[in-house]
Design an enzyme around this catalytic site. Sequence first.
Site, PDB file in Angstrom:
ATOM      1  N   GLY A  56       0.732  -1.343   0.050  1.00  0.00           N
ATOM      2  CA  GLY A  56       0.046  -0.113  -0.076  1.00  0.00           C
ATOM      3  C   GLY A  56       0.960   1.275  -0.173  1.00  0.00           C
ATOM      4  O   GLY A  56       0.232   2.343   0.663  1.00  0.00           O
TER       5      GLY A  56
ATOM      6  N   ASN B  89       1.584   3.123  -2.808  1.00  0.00           N
ATOM      7  CA  ASN B  89       0.921   3.971  -3.638  1.00  0.00           C
ATOM      8  C   ASN B  89      -0.203   4.647  -2.742  1.00  0.00           C
ATOM      9  O   ASN B  89      -0.728   5.627  -3.027  1.00  0.00           O
ATOM     10  CB  ASN B  89       0.534   3.143  -5.016  1.00  0.00           C
ATOM     11  CG  ASN B  89       1.524   3.308  -5.885  1.00  0.00           C
ATOM     12  OD1 ASN B  89       2.286   4.205  -6.441  1.00  0.00           O
ATOM     13  ND2 ASN B  89       2.234   2.052  -6.100  1.00  0.00           N
TER      14      ASN B  89
ATOM     15  N   MET C 249      -4.227  -7.523  -6.823  1.00  0.00           N
ATOM     16  CA  MET C 249      -3.744  -8.465  -7.801  1.00  0.00           C
ATOM     17  C   MET C 249      -4.869  -9.371  -8.312  1.00  0.00           C
ATOM     18  O   MET C 249      -4.680 -10.629  -8.134  1.00  0.00           O
ATOM     19  CB  MET C 249      -2.659  -9.356  -6.794  1.00  0.00           C
ATOM     20  CG  MET C 249      -1.464  -8.450  -6.294  1.00  0.00           C
ATOM     21  SD  MET C 249      -0.528  -7.854  -7.661  1.00  0.00           S
ATOM     22  CE  MET C 249       0.221  -9.296  -8.212  1.00  0.00           C
ATOM     23  N   ARG C 250      -6.085  -8.778  -8.304  1.00  0.00           N
ATOM     24  CA  ARG C 250      -6.880  -9.731  -9.137  1.00  0.00           C
ATOM     25  C   ARG C 250      -7.283  -8.901 -10.507  1.00  0.00           C
ATOM     26  O   ARG C 250      -7.418  -7.725 -10.664  1.00  0.00           O
ATOM     27  CB  ARG C 250      -8.321  -9.604  -8.389  1.00  0.00           C
ATOM     28  CG  ARG C 250      -8.005  -9.917  -6.989  1.00  0.00           C
ATOM     29  CD  ARG C 250      -7.492 -11.446  -6.847  1.00  0.00           C
ATOM     30  NE  ARG C 250      -8.435 -12.441  -7.269  1.00  0.00           N
ATOM     31  CZ  ARG C 250      -8.020 -13.773  -7.329  1.00  0.00           C
ATOM     32  NH1 ARG C 250      -6.739 -13.981  -6.939  1.00  0.00           N
ATOM     33  NH2 ARG C 250      -9.077 -14.594  -7.958  1.00  0.00           N
TER      34      ARG C 250
ATOM     35  N   LEU D 251     -10.133  -8.164 -13.064  1.00  0.00           N
ATOM     36  CA  LEU D 251     -11.527  -7.996 -12.902  1.00  0.00           C
ATOM     37  C   LEU D 251     -12.262  -7.952 -14.245  1.00  0.00           C
ATOM     38  O   LEU D 251     -11.772  -8.142 -15.453  1.00  0.00           O
ATOM     39  CB  LEU D 251     -11.526  -6.312 -12.670  1.00  0.00           C
ATOM     40  CG  LEU D 251     -11.010  -5.578 -11.344  1.00  0.00           C
ATOM     41  CD1 LEU D 251     -10.944  -4.195 -11.497  1.00  0.00           C
ATOM     42  CD2 LEU D 251     -12.065  -6.290 -10.068  1.00  0.00           C
TER      43      LEU D 251
ATOM     44  N   ASN E 255      -5.158   1.903 -12.909  1.00  0.00           N
ATOM     45  CA  ASN E 255      -4.225   1.084 -12.281  1.00  0.00           C
ATOM     46  C   ASN E 255      -2.707   1.595 -12.555  1.00  0.00           C
ATOM     47  O   ASN E 255      -2.577   2.634 -13.496  1.00  0.00           O
ATOM     48  CB  ASN E 255      -4.253  -0.251 -13.049  1.00  0.00           C
ATOM     49  CG  ASN E 255      -3.175  -1.313 -12.362  1.00  0.00           C
ATOM     50  OD1 ASN E 255      -3.140  -1.379 -11.371  1.00  0.00           O
ATOM     51  ND2 ASN E 255      -2.587  -2.170 -13.201  1.00  0.00           N
TER      52      ASN E 255
ATOM     53  N   HIS F 221       1.247   0.384 -13.336  1.00  0.00           N
ATOM     54  CA  HIS F 221       1.956  -0.734 -13.340  1.00  0.00           C
ATOM     55  C   HIS F 221       3.325  -0.349 -13.685  1.00  0.00           C
ATOM     56  O   HIS F 221       3.821   0.792 -14.199  1.00  0.00           O
ATOM     57  CB  HIS F 221       1.598  -1.167 -14.989  1.00  0.00           C
ATOM     58  CG  HIS F 221       2.145  -2.566 -15.236  1.00  0.00           C
ATOM     59  ND1 HIS F 221       1.862  -3.809 -14.650  1.00  0.00           N
ATOM     60  CD2 HIS F 221       3.450  -2.908 -16.176  1.00  0.00           C
ATOM     61  CE1 HIS F 221       2.642  -4.703 -15.277  1.00  0.00           C
ATOM     62  NE2 HIS F 221       3.420  -4.218 -16.056  1.00  0.00           N
TER      63      HIS F 221
ATOM     64  N   ASP G 288      -3.193  -5.190 -17.961  1.00  0.00           N
ATOM     65  CA  ASP G 288      -2.216  -4.166 -18.173  1.00  0.00           C
ATOM     66  C   ASP G 288      -2.609  -3.672 -19.582  1.00  0.00           C
ATOM     67  O   ASP G 288      -1.573  -3.330 -20.475  1.00  0.00           O
ATOM     68  CB  ASP G 288      -0.951  -4.645 -18.012  1.00  0.00           C
ATOM     69  CG  ASP G 288      -0.598  -5.011 -16.492  1.00  0.00           C
ATOM     70  OD1 ASP G 288      -1.358  -4.471 -15.600  1.00  0.00           O
ATOM     71  OD2 ASP G 288      -0.093  -6.001 -16.375  1.00  0.00           O
TER      72      ASP G 288
ATOM     73  N   GLU H  67       6.447   6.151  -9.030  1.00  0.00           N
ATOM     74  CA  GLU H  67       5.155   5.476  -9.087  1.00  0.00           C
ATOM     75  C   GLU H  67       4.054   6.476  -8.620  1.00  0.00           C
ATOM     76  O   GLU H  67       3.072   6.752  -8.708  1.00  0.00           O
ATOM     77  CB  GLU H  67       5.171   4.123  -8.500  1.00  0.00           C
ATOM     78  CG  GLU H  67       5.635   3.318  -9.427  1.00  0.00           C
ATOM     79  CD  GLU H  67       5.298   1.643  -9.031  1.00  0.00           C
ATOM     80  OE1 GLU H  67       4.194   1.585  -8.451  1.00  0.00           O
ATOM     81  OE2 GLU H  67       6.163   0.947  -9.227  1.00  0.00           O
TER      82      GLU H  67
HETATM   83  C1  GRF Z   1       3.680  -1.361  -7.240  1.00  0.00           C
HETATM   84  O1  GRF Z   1       4.949  -1.705  -7.873  1.00  0.00           O
HETATM   85  C2  GRF Z   1       2.652  -1.222  -8.615  1.00  0.00           C
HETATM   86  O2  GRF Z   1       3.231  -0.574  -9.791  1.00  0.00           O
HETATM   87  C3  GRF Z   1       2.177  -2.658  -8.685  1.00  0.00           C
HETATM   88  O3  GRF Z   1       2.284  -3.376  -7.665  1.00  0.00           O
HETATM   89  C4  GRF Z   1       3.102  -2.480  -6.794  1.00  0.00           C
HETATM   90  C5  GRF Z   1       2.298  -2.144  -5.435  1.00  0.00           C
HETATM   91  O4  GRF Z   1       3.066  -1.725  -4.373  1.00  0.00           O
HETATM   92  N1  GRF Z   1       1.044  -2.795  -9.642  1.00  0.00           N
HETATM   93  P1  GRF Z   1       2.283  -1.097  -3.114  1.00  0.00           P
HETATM   94  O5  GRF Z   1       1.424  -1.792  -2.603  1.00  0.00           O
HETATM   95  O6  GRF Z   1       1.465   0.438  -3.681  1.00  0.00           O
HETATM   96  O7  GRF Z   1       3.588  -0.424  -2.258  1.00  0.00           O
END
Ligand code: GRF
Length: 193
Positions: free
Chosen positions: A14, A16, A92-93, A95, A109, A111, A147, A176
């Site tokens: 988490g 992000n 990680m699912r 949709l 999303n 990536h 993606d 990110e």
């Molecule tokens: C990030 O690298 C994002 O790009 C990818 O999963 C990771 C998630 O990291 N989809 P966090 O849970 O936000 O720390």
Amino acid sequence: MPKLKLGVLISGRGSNLQAIIEAASDPGFPAEVAVVISNRPDAYGLQRATAAGIPSRLIDHTAYGAKADFEAVLSKALDEAEVDLVCLAGFMRLLSRAFVERRSDRIINIHPSLLPAFKGLHTHQRALDARVAETGCTVHYVTPGMDEGRTILQKRLAILPGDTPDSLAERLLPLEHAAYVEAIQVLAGTLPG
Ligand code: GRF
């Protein structure tokens, strides 16, 4: 201007999510986190939501026999929180088409690659194996494919001699976080709150 209400979906760390929470703590930011939803009970991001006083929900996909049942509960939780924009942040699912089409252009999303290069997992190892000169991250609209949706914005990162998957992940992470916050700002200017 009413703020855009975000529903942030997570499966893990988490970071992000944390970047979005911190950006949204600025009164001038055009969006607020209405709800955080995790599909995994051990996701650290749930603790981040609690620490920030943001409502959170655990919707464990393993408790549902069919994907449609899991998504029905997810959809209800997003509706109840009156979410305008769904932000997948390490969720990680995949949709389903029905779920995505109901919220067309309202699910995004992040990536860790310069899409369309390196969809899926292990992006940094694959970038190193391919000997590309740069990598980066992409914020994109979500479609039923993995993606695959249209790019909203990208940030680029030069690959240096001696880089490893871990060193790339570490240098990319702040980019990110900036990219996700920027993308939300861009969309807040276009989507009705
Ligand atoms: C990030 O690298 C994002 O790009 C990818 O999963 C990771 C998630 O990291 N989809 P966090 O849970 O936000 O720390």
